[in-house]
Design a protein around this motif. Sequence first.
Motif, PDB file in Angstrom:
ATOM      1  N   GLY A  37      -7.037  -5.511 -43.434  1.00  0.00           N
ATOM      2  CA  GLY A  37      -6.965  -4.235 -44.142  1.00  0.00           C
ATOM      3  C   GLY A  37      -8.270  -3.475 -44.260  1.00  0.00           C
ATOM      4  N   ALA A  38      -9.243  -3.773 -43.416  1.00  0.00           N
ATOM      5  CA  ALA A  38     -10.525  -3.070 -43.469  1.00  0.00           C
ATOM      6  C   ALA A  38     -10.378  -1.643 -42.958  1.00  0.00           C
ATOM      7  CB  ALA A  38     -11.564  -3.812 -42.633  1.00  0.00           C
ATOM      8  N   ARG A  39     -11.218  -0.762 -43.467  1.00  0.00           N
ATOM      9  CA  ARG A  39     -11.342   0.590 -42.927  1.00  0.00           C
ATOM     10  C   ARG A  39     -12.337   0.524 -41.775  1.00  0.00           C
ATOM     11  NH1 ARG A  39     -11.995   0.850 -48.265  1.00  0.00           N
ATOM     12  NH2 ARG A  39     -14.225   1.388 -48.141  1.00  0.00           N
ATOM     13  N   ILE A  40     -11.909   0.905 -40.584  1.00  0.00           N
ATOM     14  CA  ILE A  40     -12.685   0.641 -39.378  1.00  0.00           C
ATOM     15  C   ILE A  40     -13.020   1.940 -38.661  1.00  0.00           C
ATOM     16  CG2 ILE A  40     -12.728  -0.594 -37.181  1.00  0.00           C
ATOM     17  CD1 ILE A  40     -10.453  -2.370 -38.341  1.00  0.00           C
ATOM     18  N   ARG A  41     -14.263   2.047 -38.244  1.00  0.00           N
ATOM     19  CA  ARG A  41     -14.685   3.131 -37.355  1.00  0.00           C
ATOM     20  C   ARG A  41     -15.213   2.503 -36.069  1.00  0.00           C
ATOM     21  NH1 ARG A  41     -18.884   7.101 -39.833  1.00  0.00           N
ATOM     22  NH2 ARG A  41     -18.419   8.107 -37.843  1.00  0.00           N
ATOM     23  N   ARG A  42     -14.612   2.871 -34.962  1.00  0.00           N
ATOM     24  CA  ARG A  42     -15.112   2.438 -33.656  1.00  0.00           C
ATOM     25  C   ARG A  42     -15.971   3.573 -33.114  1.00  0.00           C
ATOM     26  NH1 ARG A  42     -11.976  -1.315 -29.500  1.00  0.00           N
ATOM     27  NH2 ARG A  42     -13.362  -1.203 -27.686  1.00  0.00           N
ATOM     28  N   ILE A  43     -17.234   3.267 -32.834  1.00  0.00           N
ATOM     29  CA  ILE A  43     -18.208   4.302 -32.517  1.00  0.00           C
ATOM     30  C   ILE A  43     -18.614   4.180 -31.051  1.00  0.00           C
ATOM     31  CG2 ILE A  43     -20.517   5.180 -33.059  1.00  0.00           C
ATOM     32  CD1 ILE A  43     -19.998   3.882 -35.902  1.00  0.00           C
ATOM     33  N   PRO A  44     -18.326   5.207 -30.243  1.00  0.00           N
ATOM     34  CA  PRO A  44     -18.704   5.156 -28.828  1.00  0.00           C
ATOM     35  C   PRO A  44     -20.203   4.983 -28.659  1.00  0.00           C
ATOM     36  CG  PRO A  44     -17.209   6.993 -29.252  1.00  0.00           C
ATOM     37  CD  PRO A  44     -17.628   6.461 -30.595  1.00  0.00           C
ATOM     38  N   GLY A  45     -20.581   4.211 -27.653  1.00  0.00           N
ATOM     39  CA  GLY A  45     -21.991   3.974 -27.398  1.00  0.00           C
ATOM     40  C   GLY A  45     -22.604   5.055 -26.532  1.00  0.00           C
ATOM     41  N   ASP A  46     -23.868   4.895 -26.252  1.00  0.00           N
ATOM     42  CA  ASP A  46     -24.575   5.846 -25.399  1.00  0.00           C
ATOM     43  C   ASP A  46     -24.338   5.578 -23.921  1.00  0.00           C
ATOM     44  OD1 ASP A  46     -25.694   7.364 -27.461  1.00  0.00           O
ATOM     45  OD2 ASP A  46     -27.361   5.957 -27.712  1.00  0.00           O
ATOM     46  N   ARG A  47     -23.658   4.496 -23.610  1.00  0.00           N
ATOM     47  CA  ARG A  47     -23.108   4.315 -22.260  1.00  0.00           C
ATOM     48  C   ARG A  47     -21.599   4.193 -22.398  1.00  0.00           C
ATOM     49  NH1 ARG A  47     -22.342  -1.287 -21.259  1.00  0.00           N
ATOM     50  NH2 ARG A  47     -23.557  -2.682 -22.602  1.00  0.00           N
ATOM     51  N   PRO A  48     -20.845   4.644 -21.395  1.00  0.00           N
ATOM     52  CA  PRO A  48     -19.398   4.817 -21.585  1.00  0.00           C
ATOM     53  C   PRO A  48     -18.592   3.539 -21.733  1.00  0.00           C
ATOM     54  CG  PRO A  48     -20.027   5.265 -19.304  1.00  0.00           C
ATOM     55  CD  PRO A  48     -21.308   5.125 -20.065  1.00  0.00           C
ATOM     56  N   ASP A  49     -19.146   2.389 -21.364  1.00  0.00           N
ATOM     57  CA  ASP A  49     -18.381   1.142 -21.409  1.00  0.00           C
ATOM     58  C   ASP A  49     -18.775   0.251 -22.584  1.00  0.00           C
ATOM     59  OD1 ASP A  49     -20.892   0.518 -20.498  1.00  0.00           O
ATOM     60  OD2 ASP A  49     -20.230  -0.616 -18.741  1.00  0.00           O
ATOM     61  N   ALA A  50     -19.354   0.853 -23.623  1.00  0.00           N
ATOM     62  CA  ALA A  50     -19.770   0.055 -24.780  1.00  0.00           C
ATOM     63  C   ALA A  50     -19.503   0.819 -26.061  1.00  0.00           C
ATOM     64  CB  ALA A  50     -21.251  -0.302 -24.684  1.00  0.00           C
ATOM     65  N   SER A  51     -19.272   0.085 -27.129  1.00  0.00           N
ATOM     66  CA  SER A  51     -19.047   0.700 -28.432  1.00  0.00           C
ATOM     67  C   SER A  51     -19.469  -0.248 -29.531  1.00  0.00           C
ATOM     68  CB  SER A  51     -17.569   1.092 -28.611  1.00  0.00           C
ATOM     69  OG  SER A  51     -16.727  -0.030 -28.448  1.00  0.00           O
ATOM     70  N   SER A  52     -19.636   0.324 -30.730  1.00  0.00           N
ATOM     71  CA  SER A  52     -19.977  -0.429 -31.927  1.00  0.00           C
ATOM     72  C   SER A  52     -18.843  -0.307 -32.930  1.00  0.00           C
ATOM     73  CB  SER A  52     -21.276   0.106 -32.547  1.00  0.00           C
ATOM     74  OG  SER A  52     -22.355   0.003 -31.656  1.00  0.00           O
ATOM     75  N   LEU A  53     -18.916  -1.117 -33.973  1.00  0.00           N
ATOM     76  CA  LEU A  53     -17.934  -1.044 -35.059  1.00  0.00           C
ATOM     77  C   LEU A  53     -18.660  -0.914 -36.390  1.00  0.00           C
ATOM     78  CD1 LEU A  53     -15.238  -3.805 -34.323  1.00  0.00           C
ATOM     79  CD2 LEU A  53     -14.980  -1.330 -34.075  1.00  0.00           C
ATOM     80  N   PHE A  54     -18.055  -0.148 -37.291  1.00  0.00           N
ATOM     81  CA  PHE A  54     -18.487  -0.128 -38.687  1.00  0.00           C
ATOM     82  C   PHE A  54     -17.223  -0.247 -39.523  1.00  0.00           C
ATOM     83  CE2 PHE A  54     -19.836   1.768 -42.729  1.00  0.00           C
ATOM     84  CZ  PHE A  54     -21.015   1.064 -42.941  1.00  0.00           C
ATOM     85  N   ALA A  55     -17.162  -1.252 -40.344  1.00  0.00           N
ATOM     86  CA  ALA A  55     -15.966  -1.515 -41.137  1.00  0.00           C
ATOM     87  C   ALA A  55     -16.340  -1.657 -42.604  1.00  0.00           C
ATOM     88  CB  ALA A  55     -15.271  -2.787 -40.648  1.00  0.00           C
TER      89      ALA A  55
END
Length: 379
Positions: A37-55
């Motif tokens: 039940g976390a609130r999640i933001r998936r954040i695109p990285g500075d290269r197109p095949d990578a991302s970060s998460l903030f929950a």
Amino acid sequence: MTPTASTLRELVAFPSVCGEPNGAIIDWIETFLARIGARIRRIPGDRPDASSLFASIGPDVAGGIVLSAHSDVVPVAGQDWTADPFVLTERDGRLYGRGSSDMKGFLACMLTSAARAATRPLKRPLHLAISYDEELGCLGVHSLLRALDSAGTEVDGCIIGEPTEMRVAIAHKGKIAFRIICRGEAAHSANPFLGRNAIRLAAGMVEALDRLQEHIRATETHDTRFTVPFSTVQAGLIQGGCALNIVPDLCTVTAEMRLVPTQDGAAYLTWLKEATAGVIGTVGGGTITLEVMNAYPGLNSPPGTDICSLALHEAGQNSTTVIDFGTEAGLFEEKLGVACVVCGPGSINRAHKADEYITRSELDRCDLFLEGVVDRLCQ
């Protein structure tokens, strides 16, 4: 297995080597967090095949504490592992696998604490920040921090869980990685005097790096908290020439500075730029340019911050320490203005090597530490 050890087994199974696509491990973590039940933001990285998460877990209010980890690991190529590095293997209480200490062990503990926090009456939120490409010089966290800054995210403190053997670190050095690009003039080696040898230019700049190091040692205020109490500079790679019978017209020296927290390195780069004229004069021509590839700031947090007091209490310690390796903590402080400490399970002395491991007791100790952090958020 404990929940944390079981989660670590899943995380190690993802070969999330720095510089490679990280979608698979981020998908798995996102699914785990969505399930609780976390609130999640998936954040695109500075290269197109990578991302970060903030929950976030708990009330949707300002404040709370960030637990931060990177999802990437260093490569295993050329290392002599006794078992598959991407299969968690237990021997005598040690859990072997790439990233077990650096730093999927803490990431697994983070997820355990998130699951526990989801069942608790939090008064302030627990946040989880998960980045990529930290092992390439803290590259991936920049897009994450930009997104959080743009959203006006306000938090009370951040714990970066790099492996410190659960000691609470409040300082580390910063880094500048740079290239020295030396250009000469090609010629046939039968008469090398018709050319300008770029390798000679590079050799002169390597000597300049040595002179700069002595200048730093002699003039910089020493920070005796560190094993090496002053900033360092060294050449790590040299690439030049294409054939033995050609005077090389290009040679590149890749170097780095490790800077005590009070230094930003600008004056040292200027020193090197001024040294290029003498090197060019000695060779009799050519050009030398400096190109900064990447940089991150050091950490120099005061010991009296709330997050430091909390970490010391939950770690059962009375004093702080410093670490010799870099982390994302300085960037969190610089970009978000949030106080940080570095504290996590495992040892940096086991990282980046064959048969990297973490122990069950280290994971248990970190679980207990983070349980105390969650308890504090309920008060």
